[in-house]
Write a protein that holds these residues in place. Structure first.
Motif, PDB file in Angstrom:
ATOM      1  N   ILE A  79      -6.556  18.060   8.249  1.00 62.04           N
ATOM      2  CA  ILE A  79      -5.927  18.749   7.126  1.00 62.04           C
ATOM      3  C   ILE A  79      -4.463  19.069   7.410  1.00 62.04           C
ATOM      4  O   ILE A  79      -3.675  19.277   6.498  1.00 62.04           O
ATOM      5  N   ASN A  80      -4.077  19.067   8.697  1.00 62.94           N
ATOM      6  CA  ASN A  80      -2.695  19.363   9.065  1.00 62.94           C
ATOM      7  C   ASN A  80      -1.748  18.190   8.875  1.00 62.94           C
ATOM      8  O   ASN A  80      -0.535  18.370   8.880  1.00 62.94           O
ATOM      9  N   ASP A  81      -2.275  16.973   8.722  1.00 63.00           N
ATOM     10  CA  ASP A  81      -1.457  15.774   8.492  1.00 63.00           C
ATOM     11  C   ASP A  81      -2.351  14.721   7.824  1.00 63.00           C
ATOM     12  O   ASP A  81      -2.603  13.657   8.383  1.00 63.00           O
ATOM     13  N   PRO A  82      -2.836  14.997   6.617  1.00 60.68           N
ATOM     14  CA  PRO A  82      -3.898  14.182   6.019  1.00 60.68           C
ATOM     15  C   PRO A  82      -3.520  12.757   5.618  1.00 60.68           C
ATOM     16  O   PRO A  82      -4.393  11.912   5.494  1.00 60.68           O
ATOM     17  N   TYR A  83      -2.256  12.468   5.434  1.00 61.57           N
ATOM     18  CA  TYR A  83      -1.862  11.154   4.931  1.00 61.57           C
ATOM     19  C   TYR A  83      -1.414  10.173   6.016  1.00 61.57           C
ATOM     20  O   TYR A  83      -1.177   9.010   5.736  1.00 61.57           O
ATOM     21  N   ILE A  84      -1.281  10.624   7.241  1.00 64.01           N
ATOM     22  CA  ILE A  84      -0.665   9.816   8.291  1.00 64.01           C
ATOM     23  C   ILE A  84      -1.354   8.461   8.501  1.00 64.01           C
ATOM     24  O   ILE A  84      -0.700   7.464   8.761  1.00 64.01           O
ATOM     25  N   ASP A  85      -2.665   8.402   8.374  1.00 59.37           N
ATOM     26  CA  ASP A  85      -3.397   7.153   8.616  1.00 59.37           C
ATOM     27  C   ASP A  85      -3.780   6.410   7.337  1.00 59.37           C
ATOM     28  O   ASP A  85      -4.533   5.449   7.383  1.00 59.37           O
ATOM     29  N   TYR A  86      -3.255   6.858   6.214  1.00 61.58           N
ATOM     30  CA  TYR A  86      -3.588   6.189   4.955  1.00 61.58           C
ATOM     31  C   TYR A  86      -2.619   5.033   4.760  1.00 61.58           C
ATOM     32  O   TYR A  86      -1.469   5.209   4.347  1.00 61.58           O
ATOM     33  N   ASP A  87      -3.087   3.822   5.055  1.00 60.43           N
ATOM     34  CA  ASP A  87      -2.224   2.649   5.077  1.00 60.43           C
ATOM     35  C   ASP A  87      -2.454   1.725   3.878  1.00 60.43           C
ATOM     36  O   ASP A  87      -3.240   2.035   2.975  1.00 60.43           O
ATOM     37  N   ALA A  88      -1.772   0.598   3.875  1.00 62.74           N
ATOM     38  CA  ALA A  88      -1.856  -0.363   2.770  1.00 62.74           C
ATOM     39  C   ALA A  88      -3.269  -0.902   2.583  1.00 62.74           C
ATOM     40  O   ALA A  88      -3.695  -1.156   1.449  1.00 62.74           O
ATOM     41  N   VAL A  89      -3.997  -1.074   3.655  1.00 63.06           N
ATOM     42  CA  VAL A  89      -5.379  -1.570   3.563  1.00 63.06           C
ATOM     43  C   VAL A  89      -6.226  -0.567   2.780  1.00 63.06           C
ATOM     44  O   VAL A  89      -6.974  -0.935   1.866  1.00 63.06           O
ATOM     45  N   LYS A  90      -6.086   0.705   3.099  1.00 56.59           N
ATOM     46  CA  LYS A  90      -6.848   1.743   2.401  1.00 56.59           C
ATOM     47  C   LYS A  90      -6.401   1.865   0.951  1.00 56.59           C
ATOM     48  O   LYS A  90      -7.230   2.076   0.059  1.00 56.59           O
ATOM     49  N   LEU A  91      -5.102   1.727   0.703  1.00 57.71           N
ATOM     50  CA  LEU A  91      -4.613   1.790  -0.678  1.00 57.71           C
ATOM     51  C   LEU A  91      -5.151   0.620  -1.494  1.00 57.71           C
ATOM     52  O   LEU A  91      -5.600   0.798  -2.627  1.00 57.71           O
ATOM     53  N   ASN A  92      -5.153  -0.581  -0.931  1.00 57.26           N
ATOM     54  CA  ASN A  92      -5.727  -1.739  -1.625  1.00 57.26           C
ATOM     55  C   ASN A  92      -7.198  -1.518  -1.938  1.00 57.26           C
ATOM     56  O   ASN A  92      -7.669  -1.872  -3.025  1.00 57.26           O
TER      57      ASN A  92
END
Length: 180
Positions: A79-92
């Motif tokens: 919860i302290n850095d929730p977006y750091i690992d959200y990459d293009a693969v996950k967005l696709n």
């Protein structure tokens, strides 16, 4: 009246104010005839499911896309850095599997704005970071502005805080940087 003794050379994270920058980039894309008011996500996301693909970029900008606040495949383990690992693969993956609330009503969507930023980057055939630099930061002489994609050691960056005043770590983004 609140008074803060902060050196004017310090930098701040602006969080969701980034969404106004993404909206500015959409206006630029409309004026540059890169996209138009009818442009849908499927133009740039061929793997989008039908509901997501039919969303117009202008509807994302006004939070009338029907997209949820967050993509369902966003892990909130940190919860302290929730977006750091959200990459293009996950967005696709999210673009191809997300449900859309129809008929679309107003619903604030970090997912939508992150997706809009990445869509505009695709429309201009460059990264979101490059797009911000070229279309916004450079023309407005914002020499100390940048996109926090990776953790960096910046002694000028002021620590963020919660409403109770306790400090929080800085957030970092990958594929949803347009959200914040």
């Amino acid at each position: 009246r609140l008074t803060f003794n902060v050196d004017d050379n310090k930098q701040y994270e602006i969080g969701s104010v980034t969404k106004t920058m993404v909206a500015w980039l959409l206006v630029e894309a409309l004026q540059d005839d890169v996209v138009n008011e009818q442009t849908q996500l499927k133009t740039y996301w061929p793997n989008a499911n039908e509901q997501v693909g039919d969303i117009k970029l202008v509807d994302i900008a006004t939070h009338h896309s029907g997209l949820p606040r967050l993509p369902t495949n966003l892990s909130l383990d940190d919860i302290n850095d929730p977006y750091i690992d959200y990459d293009a693969v996950k967005l696709n993956e999210a673009v191809s599997t997300s449900s859309v609330a129809l008929p679309a009503q107003y619903e604030y969507s970090n997912f939508g704005y992150g997706l809009l930023a990445e869509t505009l980057a695709k429309a201009y055939d460059q990264s979101f970071e490059q797009l911000l630099q070229e279309k916004l930061f450079e023309p407005l002489a914002m020499a100390n502005s940048y996109l926090a994609l990776a953790p960096i050691d910046n002694p000028q960056l002021i620590a963020g805080s919660r409403i109770d005043g306790s400090q929080v770590p800085h957030w970092h983004f990958d594929a949803l940087a347009g959200a914040g």
